[in-house]
Enzyme design. Sequence first.
Site, PDB file in Angstrom:
ATOM      1  N   THR A  46       3.194   4.390   5.879  1.00  0.00           N
ATOM      2  CA  THR A  46       3.905   4.424   7.164  1.00  0.00           C
ATOM      3  C   THR A  46       5.361   4.829   6.975  1.00  0.00           C
ATOM      4  OG1 THR A  46       2.492   2.646   7.984  1.00  0.00           O
ATOM      5  CG2 THR A  46       4.516   3.077   9.202  1.00  0.00           C
ATOM      6  N   THR A  47       6.033   4.213   5.996  1.00  0.00           N
ATOM      7  CA  THR A  47       7.444   4.496   5.738  1.00  0.00           C
ATOM      8  C   THR A  47       7.633   5.922   5.246  1.00  0.00           C
ATOM      9  OG1 THR A  47       7.660   2.173   5.127  1.00  0.00           O
ATOM     10  CG2 THR A  47       9.517   3.590   4.619  1.00  0.00           C
ATOM     11  N   TYR A 109      -5.810   3.238  17.317  1.00  0.00           N
ATOM     12  CA  TYR A 109      -6.215   3.814  18.596  1.00  0.00           C
ATOM     13  C   TYR A 109      -7.698   3.575  18.906  1.00  0.00           C
ATOM     14  CZ  TYR A 109      -6.181   6.758  22.710  1.00  0.00           C
ATOM     15  OH  TYR A 109      -6.273   7.186  23.999  1.00  0.00           O
ATOM     16  N   TYR A 135      -5.084  -2.381   4.483  1.00  0.00           N
ATOM     17  CA  TYR A 135      -3.738  -2.514   5.042  1.00  0.00           C
ATOM     18  C   TYR A 135      -3.853  -2.976   6.482  1.00  0.00           C
ATOM     19  CZ  TYR A 135       0.969  -0.985   6.594  1.00  0.00           C
ATOM     20  OH  TYR A 135       2.229  -0.916   7.125  1.00  0.00           O
ATOM     21  N   ARG A 140       1.212  -2.232  14.822  1.00  0.00           N
ATOM     22  CA  ARG A 140       1.167  -0.773  14.964  1.00  0.00           C
ATOM     23  C   ARG A 140      -0.209  -0.261  15.361  1.00  0.00           C
ATOM     24  NH1 ARG A 140       5.109   2.819  12.910  1.00  0.00           N
ATOM     25  NH2 ARG A 140       6.908   1.805  11.966  1.00  0.00           N
ATOM     26  N   LYS A 163      -2.824  -5.394   1.876  1.00  0.00           N
ATOM     27  CA  LYS A 163      -1.449  -5.530   2.310  1.00  0.00           C
ATOM     28  C   LYS A 163      -1.494  -6.170   3.691  1.00  0.00           C
ATOM     29  CE  LYS A 163       2.636  -2.948   3.840  1.00  0.00           C
ATOM     30  NZ  LYS A 163       3.249  -1.613   4.060  1.00  0.00           N
ATOM     31  N   ILE A 208       4.703  -5.065  -0.646  1.00  0.00           N
ATOM     32  CA  ILE A 208       4.876  -3.635  -0.409  1.00  0.00           C
ATOM     33  C   ILE A 208       6.006  -3.546   0.605  1.00  0.00           C
ATOM     34  CG2 ILE A 208       3.820  -1.520   0.460  1.00  0.00           C
ATOM     35  CD1 ILE A 208       1.148  -2.521  -0.626  1.00  0.00           C
TER      36      ILE A 208
END
Length: 296
Positions: A46-47, A109, A135, A140, A163, A208
Site C-alpha cells: 500500500t505504501t 471492493y 494482509y 481500506r 499482517k 510491517i
Amino acid sequence: MQALNGSLVALVTPLHENGDVDYDALYSLIDWHIDKGTNGIVSVGTTGESATLRLQEHLDVVEATVKHVNKRLPVISGTGANSTEEAIELSKESKLIGADYALSVTPYYNKPTQKGLIAHYTKIAESADIKQILYNVPSRTVCDILPETVEILSQHNNIIGIKEALDDSSRIKTLVQISKNNNNDFLIFSGDDPTFLQSLNIGAHGVISVSANVVPETISKICKYIRNKQLEEAKTLDEKNKNLYRLLFVESNPTPVKWILYKMGLISNSIRLPLLQLDETFHEEIMSELVKLELL
C-alpha cells in the site's frame, strides 16, 4: 529462505516529478535501510502505491528491489488484488524475479464472505510457489479476515503469517494463540504503527511499518529491545515517536510519509493521482515534529 522478524519497512516507491519511478532514489533508500538495521523490505505494498502502479511497473520495482538488496535482507512483494487470478499472477511473477515472500491484501471492493476468503487464499497458495503472508486492513478494504478464518488458512503450508492492521489487542492475542498452536511457525506482524509495541509485547513477531520509512533505526531498536526483554527502553523510544506515528496518517498513506521523506532530502515530492501532495494545513506541525526528532 531468510527469516522474517523485527522491523519490516513498508517501503515507499520514489517517483520523479513526471511520475516515473525514480530507481536511483529507490536504491539509496534500500542502502539506507540496510545501514540503519531494518530487518526486511516490503516492496510495492500500500505504501509503495501498489494501487496506481501499472502491472509491469509493479513487477519492475519488485525486481529492482530484489536485485539491489542482493540477499542482504528478505524482500516481501506486495501481490494482493481484488481478482484472485491477478493475485496469482503477481505471486508467480514475484517468485520468478526472486522475491522471498508475498504479501496479499484481502480483496477490496468485492466484499467476499469468509468462505470466499478461504477459497481465494487457498487457490493462491496452491497456484504459486512462494510463501504467502495474509494482509488484513479493513479500514481500506472493507473486508475483515476473522480469526477463525485465519486459523483455517494457517494450516496451509504455503501460508506462513499475517499482517494485522486492526488496532485491537484482543485480536492480536487471538492471532498469537493461533501461532502458538502452530508451534510459532505462523508469523504475526502488526500493521498498526501506533500500537505495534503493544502487539510485540503480546507476542507478535514484528511490524510491517510505515514509520520505519522515516525512523528505521528507531523501529528496529524497539523490536530488538522487546526481543531482549528490555521493555522500559522500548517504551521510551516508542513514546518519543508517538506524535510522528499520528502525523504519518493525517492524510491517506503514503501522502504524509512521502512528503516527510521529501523534506528529509531522500526523495522527490511526487505521488500519483488520485492522491495529492500533502495539504499545507499540516506542513508546520509536521516540520516542527521533524525538527524535534532531529530528522532535519
